[in-house]
Design a protein around this motif. Structure first.
Motif, PDB file in Angstrom:
ATOM      1  N   ALA A 147       7.148  75.850   0.794  1.00  0.00           N
ATOM      2  CA  ALA A 147       6.649  76.716  -0.124  1.00  0.00           C
ATOM      3  C   ALA A 147       5.489  76.485  -0.745  1.00  0.00           C
ATOM      4  N   HIS A 148       5.524  75.076  -0.430  1.00  0.00           N
ATOM      5  CA  HIS A 148       4.387  74.611  -1.424  1.00  0.00           C
ATOM      6  C   HIS A 148       3.162  74.604  -0.852  1.00  0.00           C
ATOM      7  N   LEU A 149       2.533  74.142   0.387  1.00  0.00           N
ATOM      8  CA  LEU A 149       2.346  74.892   1.447  1.00  0.00           C
ATOM      9  C   LEU A 149       1.626  76.521   1.455  1.00  0.00           C
ATOM     10  N   LEU A 150       2.706  76.713   1.584  1.00  0.00           N
ATOM     11  CA  LEU A 150       1.903  78.403   1.796  1.00  0.00           C
ATOM     12  C   LEU A 150       1.263  78.728   0.242  1.00  0.00           C
ATOM     13  N   PHE A 151       1.973  78.134  -0.773  1.00  0.00           N
ATOM     14  CA  PHE A 151       1.247  78.955  -1.896  1.00  0.00           C
ATOM     15  C   PHE A 151      -0.299  77.870  -2.106  1.00  0.00           C
ATOM     16  N   LEU A 152      -0.281  76.360  -1.236  1.00  0.00           N
ATOM     17  CA  LEU A 152      -1.704  76.736  -1.453  1.00  0.00           C
ATOM     18  C   LEU A 152      -2.656  76.091  -0.537  1.00  0.00           C
ATOM     19  N   THR A 153      -2.429  77.862   0.931  1.00  0.00           N
ATOM     20  CA  THR A 153      -2.027  78.290   1.786  1.00  0.00           C
ATOM     21  C   THR A 153      -3.185  79.619   0.975  1.00  0.00           C
ATOM     22  N   MET A 154      -2.072  80.280   0.379  1.00  0.00           N
ATOM     23  CA  MET A 154      -2.534  81.260  -0.422  1.00  0.00           C
ATOM     24  C   MET A 154      -3.759  80.951  -1.297  1.00  0.00           C
ATOM     25  N   GLY A 155      -3.458  80.111  -1.871  1.00  0.00           N
ATOM     26  CA  GLY A 155      -5.101  79.845  -3.210  1.00  0.00           C
ATOM     27  C   GLY A 155      -6.523  79.670  -2.692  1.00  0.00           C
ATOM     28  N   GLY A 156      -6.473  79.158  -1.807  1.00  0.00           N
ATOM     29  CA  GLY A 156      -7.011  79.320  -0.745  1.00  0.00           C
ATOM     30  C   GLY A 156      -7.552  78.078  -0.429  1.00  0.00           C
ATOM     31  N   LEU A 157      -8.019  77.561   0.593  1.00  0.00           N
ATOM     32  CA  LEU A 157      -8.388  75.952   1.025  1.00  0.00           C
ATOM     33  C   LEU A 157      -9.839  75.843   1.078  1.00  0.00           C
ATOM     34  N   GLY A 158     -10.491  76.760   0.963  1.00  0.00           N
ATOM     35  CA  GLY A 158     -12.150  76.397   1.002  1.00  0.00           C
ATOM     36  C   GLY A 158     -12.547  75.578  -0.596  1.00  0.00           C
ATOM     37  N   GLY A 159     -14.037  75.428  -0.827  1.00  0.00           N
ATOM     38  CA  GLY A 159     -13.362  74.821  -2.243  1.00  0.00           C
ATOM     39  C   GLY A 159     -14.143  73.238  -1.795  1.00  0.00           C
ATOM     40  N   ILE A 160     -15.996  73.209  -2.439  1.00  0.00           N
ATOM     41  CA  ILE A 160     -16.291  72.027  -2.396  1.00  0.00           C
ATOM     42  C   ILE A 160     -16.197  71.401  -3.521  1.00  0.00           C
ATOM     43  N   ALA A 161     -16.706  71.448  -4.265  1.00  0.00           N
ATOM     44  CA  ALA A 161     -16.713  71.217  -5.393  1.00  0.00           C
ATOM     45  C   ALA A 161     -15.462  71.294  -6.409  1.00  0.00           C
ATOM     46  N   PRO A 162     -15.029  69.787  -7.328  1.00  0.00           N
ATOM     47  CA  PRO A 162     -14.068  69.971  -8.242  1.00  0.00           C
ATOM     48  C   PRO A 162     -13.940  71.270  -8.919  1.00  0.00           C
ATOM     49  N   PRO A 163     -12.866  70.814  -9.575  1.00  0.00           N
ATOM     50  CA  PRO A 163     -12.632  72.734 -10.387  1.00  0.00           C
ATOM     51  C   PRO A 163     -13.110  72.122 -12.181  1.00  0.00           C
ATOM     52  N   ASP A 184      -9.672  76.514  -7.340  1.00  0.00           N
ATOM     53  CA  ASP A 184      -8.951  76.916  -7.650  1.00  0.00           C
ATOM     54  C   ASP A 184      -7.594  76.115  -8.276  1.00  0.00           C
ATOM     55  N   PRO A 185      -8.048  75.537  -9.369  1.00  0.00           N
ATOM     56  CA  PRO A 185      -7.461  74.582 -10.230  1.00  0.00           C
ATOM     57  C   PRO A 185      -5.646  75.451 -10.423  1.00  0.00           C
ATOM     58  N   LEU A 186      -5.554  76.792 -10.113  1.00  0.00           N
ATOM     59  CA  LEU A 186      -4.435  77.358 -11.154  1.00  0.00           C
ATOM     60  C   LEU A 186      -3.458  76.956  -9.381  1.00  0.00           C
ATOM     61  N   PRO A 187      -3.228  77.133  -9.108  1.00  0.00           N
ATOM     62  CA  PRO A 187      -2.509  76.812  -7.415  1.00  0.00           C
ATOM     63  C   PRO A 187      -1.998  75.503  -7.956  1.00  0.00           C
ATOM     64  N   GLN A 188      -3.157  74.445  -7.591  1.00  0.00           N
ATOM     65  CA  GLN A 188      -2.603  73.205  -7.671  1.00  0.00           C
ATOM     66  C   GLN A 188      -1.829  72.560  -8.796  1.00  0.00           C
ATOM     67  N   ALA A 189      -2.284  73.050  -9.692  1.00  0.00           N
ATOM     68  CA  ALA A 189      -1.479  72.446 -10.884  1.00  0.00           C
ATOM     69  C   ALA A 189      -0.101  73.429 -11.078  1.00  0.00           C
ATOM     70  N   LEU A 190       0.337  74.020 -10.366  1.00  0.00           N
ATOM     71  CA  LEU A 190       1.314  74.897 -10.296  1.00  0.00           C
ATOM     72  C   LEU A 190       2.115  74.330  -9.224  1.00  0.00           C
ATOM     73  N   ILE A 191       1.624  73.665  -7.742  1.00  0.00           N
ATOM     74  CA  ILE A 191       2.586  72.637  -6.824  1.00  0.00           C
ATOM     75  C   ILE A 191       2.180  71.846  -7.252  1.00  0.00           C
ATOM     76  N   LEU A 192       1.294  70.572  -7.976  1.00  0.00           N
ATOM     77  CA  LEU A 192       1.848  69.375  -8.683  1.00  0.00           C
ATOM     78  C   LEU A 192       3.570  69.648  -9.444  1.00  0.00           C
ATOM     79  N   THR A 193       3.367  70.981 -10.539  1.00  0.00           N
ATOM     80  CA  THR A 193       4.629  71.531 -11.817  1.00  0.00           C
ATOM     81  C   THR A 193       6.379  71.715 -10.281  1.00  0.00           C
ATOM     82  N   ALA A 194       5.931  72.102  -9.528  1.00  0.00           N
ATOM     83  CA  ALA A 194       6.711  72.226  -8.389  1.00  0.00           C
ATOM     84  C   ALA A 194       7.261  71.468  -6.946  1.00  0.00           C
TER      85      ALA A 194
END
Length: 115
Positions: free
Chosen positions: A39-55, A68-78
């Motif tokens: 489920a964590h990987l699914l949420f991270l994939t849905m948030g988008g894997l692209g992105g070169i620069a830090p958030p 996008d920092p929001l999926p990363q923060a939510l996954i870290l908490t989960a």
């Protein structure tokens, strides 16, 4: 990349469901942990894997370039919550094994028709 992640997530969900449906308590706990990781990987994939620069929005960085920092923060908490729940389940399973001498779910339920 999203296709590969989708296939990997599907395989993880498949393995997790198989483990959760088994009779051994330890396999059920491993399946629950694997399900949360999928489920964590699914949420991270849905948030988008692209992105070169830090958030961090800075001069010269467009919105399409940063992650996008929001999926990363939510996954870290989960992940932290899933680790705590898995630890609790392992301690509970160990205590049940000490008391009853088995990890078979049929025997733990107390039914008489187990094999």
């Amino acid at each position: 990349m999203e296709i590969i992640m989708s296939v990997a997530i599907g395989l993880m969900f498949m393995a997790a469901v198989y483990l959760i449906l088994s009779k051994s308590l330890i396999r059920i706990i491993i399946g629950t942990s694997l399900l949360s990781h999928a489920a964590h990987l699914l949420f991270l994939t849905m948030g988008g894997l692209g992105g070169i620069a830090p958030p961090v929005v800075a001069e010269g960085v467009t919105v399409a370039d940063y992650a996008d920092p929001l999926p990363q923060a939510l996954i870290l908490t989960a992940i932290v919550i899933a680790f705590a729940v898995t630890s609790f389940f392992l301690v509970l399973a160990y205590r049940a094994y000490q008391e009853l001498g088995t990890d078979n779910m049929e025997q733990l339920r107390g039914t008489e028709d187990y094999e």
